[in-house]
Design a protein around this motif. Sequence first.
Motif, PDB file in Angstrom:
ATOM      1  N   ARG A 173       0.825  -1.210   0.000  1.00 32.69           N
ATOM      2  CA  ARG A 173       0.000   0.000   0.000  1.00 32.69           C
ATOM      3  C   ARG A 173       0.861   1.263   0.000  1.00 32.69           C
ATOM      4  NH1 ARG A 173      -4.486   2.093   4.256  1.00 32.69           N
ATOM      5  NH2 ARG A 173      -5.692   3.346   2.781  1.00 32.69           N
ATOM      6  N   THR A 174       1.956   1.237   0.742  1.00 31.84           N
ATOM      7  CA  THR A 174       2.852   2.397   0.769  1.00 31.84           C
ATOM      8  C   THR A 174       3.430   2.674  -0.609  1.00 31.84           C
ATOM      9  OG1 THR A 174       3.430   2.001   3.076  1.00 31.84           O
ATOM     10  CG2 THR A 174       4.956   3.346   1.783  1.00 31.84           C
ATOM     11  N   ARG A 175       3.886   1.623  -1.290  1.00 31.40           N
ATOM     12  CA  ARG A 175       4.461   1.803  -2.614  1.00 31.40           C
ATOM     13  C   ARG A 175       3.407   2.266  -3.623  1.00 31.40           C
ATOM     14  NH1 ARG A 175       7.422   3.000  -5.109  1.00 31.40           N
ATOM     15  NH2 ARG A 175       8.004   1.399  -6.643  1.00 31.40           N
ATOM     16  N   LEU A 176       2.188   1.781  -3.492  1.00 35.49           N
ATOM     17  CA  LEU A 176       1.141   2.223  -4.412  1.00 35.49           C
ATOM     18  C   LEU A 176       0.839   3.702  -4.211  1.00 35.49           C
ATOM     19  CD1 LEU A 176      -1.246  -0.870  -4.367  1.00 35.49           C
ATOM     20  CD2 LEU A 176       0.094  -0.043  -6.311  1.00 35.49           C
ATOM     21  N   LYS A 177       0.882   4.168  -2.963  1.00 38.33           N
ATOM     22  CA  LYS A 177       0.683   5.601  -2.712  1.00 38.33           C
ATOM     23  C   LYS A 177       1.798   6.418  -3.337  1.00 38.33           C
ATOM     24  CE  LYS A 177      -2.030   5.494   1.579  1.00 38.33           C
ATOM     25  NZ  LYS A 177      -2.030   5.848   3.025  1.00 38.33           N
ATOM     26  N   GLU A 178       3.025   5.883  -3.281  1.00 36.83           N
ATOM     27  CA  GLU A 178       4.156   6.596  -3.884  1.00 36.83           C
ATOM     28  C   GLU A 178       4.000   6.676  -5.399  1.00 36.83           C
ATOM     29  OE1 GLU A 178       7.459   5.143  -0.546  1.00 36.83           O
ATOM     30  OE2 GLU A 178       7.519   4.357  -2.589  1.00 36.83           O
TER      31      GLU A 178
END
Length: 337
Positions: free
Chosen positions: A199-204
């Motif tokens: 999820r963190t990488r998708l937000k980035e």
Amino acid sequence: MTMRAVICREFAPRADLVVDDVPAPTPGVDEVLIDVAACGINFFDGLMVEGNYQTKPDRPFSPGSEVAGIVRAVGSNVTTVTRGTRVLAFTGTGGYAEQAVAQARSVHPIPDDMRFEQAAGFVITYATSHHALKDRAALQAGETVLVLGAAGGVGLTAIEIAKQMGAKVIAAASTDEKLDLCRSHGADETINYTNDDLRTRLKEICGKTGVDVVYDPVGGGMAEAAIRSLAINGRYLVIGFASGDIPKIPLNLLLLKQSSLIGVFWGAFARANPDMNAANMAELFDWFQAGHLNPHIGSEYPMDRYAEALDAVMERRAQGKVVLTMQSAEMKKRTSE
């Protein structure tokens, strides 16, 4: 007349499968008999022989649902192919064998430049991804697609088809080696979900917008994070559960995002809509001949090594498609003519 085949006599661990001489099949009036050159290995093959799949064939049977080879004979009602035609076919079962029978509606002539090994891994993976993205998700050019398990057989096809339809593709897989393969098939962005929080990488990558379509053949622990990362009006495609874990989804997430959870079962679609499926296959063959699709055969095994081939798929070690190749005397003769 007999042939060699991998036989499941009773639902049991896949280690109980055996290679044996069995009676060769004969085609019914609406069927086609194929001398098999290659057969694709699928995750559900292992589930089926253990009795853990939704389809439970009568025993004994040979697993294997997609084959490629040369038409040996046709039933009296068949007009779409003739003896000697190079074809691929969805058979349901019976593919791990030197000969297989398929309904004529499930048999498709293949392009001259398509190898049998490519064709054997084509029908389920590409047809599933095409049906999922085109018919079920109604994917539009400019949208963003997240592909989970992206280096597997269906995952790579989803990358290629989404790119062909004009989407941006984010590929997620468990190793950097797998992600290199995804990039070679067109992925714009990649996520190693062993090392990085999905999820963190998708937000980035996506910012606050999120992803329009999630293509999930894996299930398991990544599902909730992917759903939380959907855009407004996003679509989550349920392809399968290769992880072995069917996730439990908090339905309020769909409500808040006004998003859709969509099941994809290509086999049922193809049986119920043969004309639509034939049109989809024709489009896929056109894309292949234009060079837009590059079927990746990760490994090939002779039929006697079926156990290694099936283990590679069931243990999620495969990159791309795994196929069995048949080396019967008849097949060698016909491919050399």
